[in-house]
Design a protein around this motif. Structure first.
Motif, PDB file in Angstrom:
ATOM      1  N   LEU A  60      33.822  35.519  42.296  1.00  0.00           N
ATOM      2  CA  LEU A  60      33.835  36.947  42.600  1.00  0.00           C
ATOM      3  C   LEU A  60      34.932  37.712  41.860  1.00  0.00           C
ATOM      4  O   LEU A  60      34.783  38.912  41.613  1.00  0.00           O
ATOM      5  N   ARG A  61      36.022  37.031  41.523  1.00  0.00           N
ATOM      6  CA  ARG A  61      37.145  37.688  40.832  1.00  0.00           C
ATOM      7  C   ARG A  61      37.651  36.785  39.712  1.00  0.00           C
ATOM      8  O   ARG A  61      38.788  36.284  39.757  1.00  0.00           O
ATOM      9  N   PRO A  62      36.856  36.563  38.701  1.00  0.00           N
ATOM     10  CA  PRO A  62      37.219  35.581  37.662  1.00  0.00           C
ATOM     11  C   PRO A  62      38.477  35.908  36.885  1.00  0.00           C
ATOM     12  O   PRO A  62      39.088  35.029  36.296  1.00  0.00           O
ATOM     13  N   HIS A  63      38.874  37.149  36.869  1.00  0.00           N
ATOM     14  CA  HIS A  63      40.074  37.523  36.125  1.00  0.00           C
ATOM     15  C   HIS A  63      41.183  38.031  37.053  1.00  0.00           C
ATOM     16  O   HIS A  63      42.146  38.636  36.580  1.00  0.00           O
ATOM     17  N   TYR A  64      41.037  37.749  38.342  1.00  0.00           N
ATOM     18  CA  TYR A  64      42.035  38.247  39.291  1.00  0.00           C
ATOM     19  C   TYR A  64      42.205  37.240  40.425  1.00  0.00           C
ATOM     20  O   TYR A  64      41.804  37.482  41.566  1.00  0.00           O
ATOM     21  N   SER A 128      28.895  31.390  45.456  1.00  0.00           N
ATOM     22  CA  SER A 128      28.952  29.925  45.409  1.00  0.00           C
ATOM     23  C   SER A 128      28.697  29.372  44.008  1.00  0.00           C
ATOM     24  O   SER A 128      28.634  28.151  43.825  1.00  0.00           O
ATOM     25  N   ASP A 129      28.577  30.244  43.028  1.00  0.00           N
ATOM     26  CA  ASP A 129      28.362  29.817  41.643  1.00  0.00           C
ATOM     27  C   ASP A 129      29.653  29.179  41.106  1.00  0.00           C
ATOM     28  O   ASP A 129      30.710  29.815  41.100  1.00  0.00           O
ATOM     29  N   GLU A 130      29.570  27.962  40.645  1.00  0.00           N
ATOM     30  CA  GLU A 130      30.741  27.196  40.223  1.00  0.00           C
ATOM     31  C   GLU A 130      31.136  27.440  38.765  1.00  0.00           C
ATOM     32  O   GLU A 130      32.167  26.933  38.307  1.00  0.00           O
ATOM     33  N   THR A 131      30.341  28.209  38.035  1.00  0.00           N
ATOM     34  CA  THR A 131      30.532  28.342  36.595  1.00  0.00           C
ATOM     35  C   THR A 131      31.919  28.818  36.207  1.00  0.00           C
ATOM     36  O   THR A 131      32.559  28.261  35.306  1.00  0.00           O
ATOM     37  N   ASN A 132      32.424  29.841  36.874  1.00  0.00           N
ATOM     38  CA  ASN A 132      33.713  30.409  36.481  1.00  0.00           C
ATOM     39  C   ASN A 132      34.878  29.466  36.755  1.00  0.00           C
ATOM     40  O   ASN A 132      35.837  29.410  35.974  1.00  0.00           O
ATOM     41  N   LEU A 133      34.812  28.720  37.856  1.00  0.00           N
ATOM     42  CA  LEU A 133      35.888  27.761  38.123  1.00  0.00           C
ATOM     43  C   LEU A 133      35.882  26.666  37.063  1.00  0.00           C
ATOM     44  O   LEU A 133      36.945  26.244  36.584  1.00  0.00           O
ATOM     45  N   ARG A 134      34.697  26.206  36.678  1.00  0.00           N
ATOM     46  CA  ARG A 134      34.631  25.176  35.630  1.00  0.00           C
ATOM     47  C   ARG A 134      35.228  25.692  34.323  1.00  0.00           C
ATOM     48  O   ARG A 134      35.937  24.971  33.627  1.00  0.00           O
ATOM     49  N   ALA A 135      34.927  26.950  33.996  1.00  0.00           N
ATOM     50  CA  ALA A 135      35.467  27.530  32.767  1.00  0.00           C
ATOM     51  C   ALA A 135      36.987  27.631  32.851  1.00  0.00           C
ATOM     52  O   ALA A 135      37.697  27.331  31.877  1.00  0.00           O
TER      53      ALA A 135
END
Length: 255
Positions: A60-64, A128-135
């Motif tokens: 939800l907050r990939p850059h924050y 619940s999308d895991e994509t950003n944490l993996r990145a």
């Protein structure tokens, strides 16, 4: 062209109750005094809920990632204080300070894999999308890999997490204690810079190593079992996606 399916490997999957609770948690519950006290006394969330916090915040907050930075910097500052006791008194007091006195805040409230929540389906899928944490983990891999606990993960190298450190060290030797203290002090310094970088006057002052400290701290505080399984499951999936029909890998995954 079909749309890519979001990556989900957590087992069991995050429940609607967990995601719904975390949706509200990241809006500011962390700053609630009783919640902070629960998290401090429990030494953070359990492994599953640490991973859940990181997944939902990154989705939800990939850059924050200010919330997780505050949480784990706060806990690592507690670890710094625990290691600050004078040497003759280090063993009993440090062990006591590093031992949780409360359960996981989320588990204690019944927020688990079976919990249901009133959350729109689209929000659940997004959060619940895991994509950003993996990145995030891939970009910071070199900075956190040396912190992976070999007892939690079965991987070679690394250092023991808080829980396994307590189990392994019934009595610290002076050299080992000082080495641990220096590592924790260094981790706290990186987290301090990372948390400070969210302030307007300091934006852009953090480094990859500072960001990696978030993953390192989460694993050290709560344990690496589920976080490492999450990482290796993603790496296995990536290898499969970059293999041809004969199973030969055609492109190396990025770390």
């Amino acid at each position: 062209m079909s749309e890519a399916v979001p990556t989900r490997t957590i087992t069991p999957p995050l429940s609607t109750g967990e995601v719904n609770f975390l949706w509200w948690f990241i809006q500011g519950s962390l700053m609630n005094a009783p919640v902070r006290e629960d998290l401090r006394r429990g030494w953070g969330p359990c492994e599953r809920h640490t991973l859940a916090v990181l997944v939902v915040e990154n989705a939800l907050r990939p850059h924050y990632l200010h919330g997780p930075a505050i949480l784990f910097h706060d806990l690592i500052k507690r670890a710094v204080a625990a290691y600050a006791y004078a040497w003759p008194l280090h063993d009993l007091r440090t062990r006591h300070a590093l031992t949780p006195t409360r359960p996981c805040h989320f588990c204690a409230m019944g927020i688990d894999a079976s919990a249901s929540g009133n959350i729109p389906h689209e929000r659940y899928l997004c959060a619940s999308d895991e994509t950003n944490l993996r990145a995030f983990m891939a970009k910071t891999y070199e900075g956190w890999r040396s912190w992976v606990c070999p007892t939690c993960s079965g991987a070679s190298g690394g250092v023991l997490c808080r829980r396994h450190l307590l189990e392994a060290n019934e009595a610290w030797e002076h050299r080992a204690f000082e080495d641990e203290k220096a590592r924790i002090d260094g981790l706290a310094a990186h987290l301090c810079r990372y948390e400070r970088a969210f302030a307007v006057d300091y934006q852009g002052t953090d480094t990859i190593e500072d960001r990696a400290a978030l993953i390192a701290a989460a694993g050290w505080v709560s344990g690496w079992g589920q976080l490492w399984d999450f990482w290796t499951a993603g790496a296995s999936r990536e290898r499969a996606l970059h293999s041809d029909g004969g199973g030969r890998r055609t492109e190396a995954p990025s770390h």
